[in-house]
Enzyme design. Structure first.
Site, PDB file in Angstrom:
ATOM      1  N   SER A 143       0.859  -1.189   0.000  1.00 39.11           N
ATOM      2  CA  SER A 143       0.000   0.000   0.000  1.00 39.11           C
ATOM      3  C   SER A 143       0.887   1.229   0.000  1.00 39.11           C
ATOM      4  O   SER A 143       2.053   1.156   0.424  1.00 39.11           O
ATOM      5  CB  SER A 143      -0.857  -0.004   1.268  1.00 39.11           C
ATOM      6  OG  SER A 143      -1.445   1.269   1.486  1.00 39.11           O
ATOM      7  N   TYR A 156      -2.528  -1.235  10.513  1.00 42.15           N
ATOM      8  CA  TYR A 156      -2.378  -1.460   9.068  1.00 42.15           C
ATOM      9  C   TYR A 156      -1.081  -0.825   8.561  1.00 42.15           C
ATOM     10  O   TYR A 156      -0.305  -1.453   7.829  1.00 42.15           O
ATOM     11  CB  TYR A 156      -3.592  -0.859   8.359  1.00 42.15           C
ATOM     12  CG  TYR A 156      -3.647  -1.001   6.860  1.00 42.15           C
ATOM     13  CD1 TYR A 156      -3.982  -2.216   6.264  1.00 42.15           C
ATOM     14  CD2 TYR A 156      -3.411   0.092   6.022  1.00 42.15           C
ATOM     15  CE1 TYR A 156      -4.067  -2.334   4.883  1.00 42.15           C
ATOM     16  CE2 TYR A 156      -3.502  -0.018   4.643  1.00 42.15           C
ATOM     17  CZ  TYR A 156      -3.834  -1.235   4.079  1.00 42.15           C
ATOM     18  OH  TYR A 156      -3.922  -1.352   2.720  1.00 42.15           O
TER      19      TYR A 156
HETATM   20  C1  BGC Z   1      -6.228   1.475   2.457  1.00 46.63           C
HETATM   21  C2  BGC Z   1      -7.460   2.296   2.297  1.00 46.63           C
HETATM   22  C3  BGC Z   1      -7.121   3.756   2.011  1.00 46.63           C
HETATM   23  C4  BGC Z   1      -6.130   3.841   0.877  1.00 46.63           C
HETATM   24  C5  BGC Z   1      -5.701   5.265   0.560  1.00 46.63           C
HETATM   25  C6  BGC Z   1      -5.287   1.695   1.288  1.00 46.63           C
HETATM   26  O1  BGC Z   1      -4.118   0.988   1.483  1.00 46.63           O
HETATM   27  O2  BGC Z   1      -6.569   0.109   2.513  1.00 46.63           O
HETATM   28  O3  BGC Z   1      -8.235   2.203   3.456  1.00 46.63           O
HETATM   29  O4  BGC Z   1      -8.279   4.470   1.671  1.00 46.63           O
HETATM   30  O5  BGC Z   1      -4.988   3.070   1.169  1.00 46.63           O
HETATM   31  O6  BGC Z   1      -5.363   5.995   1.712  1.00 46.63           O
END
Ligand code: BGC
Length: 255
Positions: A143, A156
């Site tokens: 991410s 996360y």
């Molecule tokens: C997350 C989302 C978030 C996005 C942008 C992703 O990795 O799972 O919850 O909206 O990143 O911030």
């Protein structure tokens, strides 16, 4: 770009970004092992869709937080298709809790599903590639939040930060063994993990305003990128992250 004859495992492959990766890689000719934990009917439908489009996919109900299950995925790929070329560590979850709100259960779940699964999935697959004396590729669906803080989603971010160092450290460790590791860092993607944002017009507008391209990605845009990275065009990439975020990483704001 062709993945003809390659075998690809996709964890969490029956929904969201995982499903898009399955469709894109199968469309490029790869044989697919779809790992899933829930929704067997949707998985069966996806396997049928792939077959209807002339591709090959099988499912395996396996829990990516368990080492035995991760090893079973490798066996399933080799037993079904004769070999394994690419592991996509895609399974992931988030709780959207700040540090102060995070329970021990939240923490354990997020770490296990997002980070432990990628760590030991990579270990199981790298060991297979080395034992089979063949080159191999591991792609982690990480991410932007492996790098960019997301206040209110702390566990996360900590897990994705771990994936960042997994790719860099293990990518270097495995390079001379012919095993590469690439992270993909999506920004906001229109998938079930973002349902609460998409269903709330104010939150959606704030998110879109924070993204330089002004919109969320479609899952297909990430699926196509992962299929491209699995092919020969990306053969010189390892120990790094490819961000696909509409510019979010470089933008200000608190998302
Ligand atoms: C997350 C989302 C978030 C996005 C942008 C992703 O990795 O799972 O919850 O909206 O990143 O911030």
């Amino acid at each position: 770009m062709s993945l003809e004859g390659k075998t690809v495992i996709v964890t969490g492959g029956n929904s969201g970004i995982g499903e898009a990766i399955v469709r894109a890689a199968a469309g490029a000719g790869a044989n697919i092992v779809i790992d899933y934990v829930a929704h067997p009917d949707e998985t069966a439908q996806l396997i049928e869709d792939v077959a209807d489009a002339g591709g090959h996919a099988v499912g395996i109900q396996a829990d990516v937080t368990r080492l035995d299950d991760l090893k079973a995925m490798v066996r399933k790929a080799v037993d079904t298709f004769g070999d394994l070329d690419v592991l996509v560590n895609n399974a992931g979850t988030e709780t959207r809790h700040s540090l102060l709100e995070t329970t021990e259960d939240d923490y354990d779940t997020v770490m296990a599903v997002d980070l432990k699964s990628a760590f030991f999935g990579s270990q199981a697959d790298a060991q297979y590639f080395i034992d089979a004396r063949r080159e191999g590729l591991i792609i982690n669906v990480s991410s932007v939040h492996e790098e960019r803080p997301m206040p209110g989603n702390t566990a996360y971010c900590v897990a994705k930060g771990g994936m960042r160092m997994l790719a860099r450290t293990a990518g270097v460790e495995l390079a001379d063994k012919g095993v590469r590791m690439i992270n993909v860092g999506p920004g906001a993607v229109a998938t079930p993990i973002n349902r609460s944002t998409m269903d709330d017009p104010a939150k959606l507008e704030a998110l879109e305003n924070a993204i330089p391209l002004g919109r969320m990605a479609d899952a297909e845009e990430i699926g196509d990128l992962v299929a491209m990275l699995a092919g020969s065009a990306a053969a010189y990439l390892t120990a790094t992250t490819v961000y696909a975020d509409g510019g979010l990483m470089q933008a200000g704001g608190g998302l």
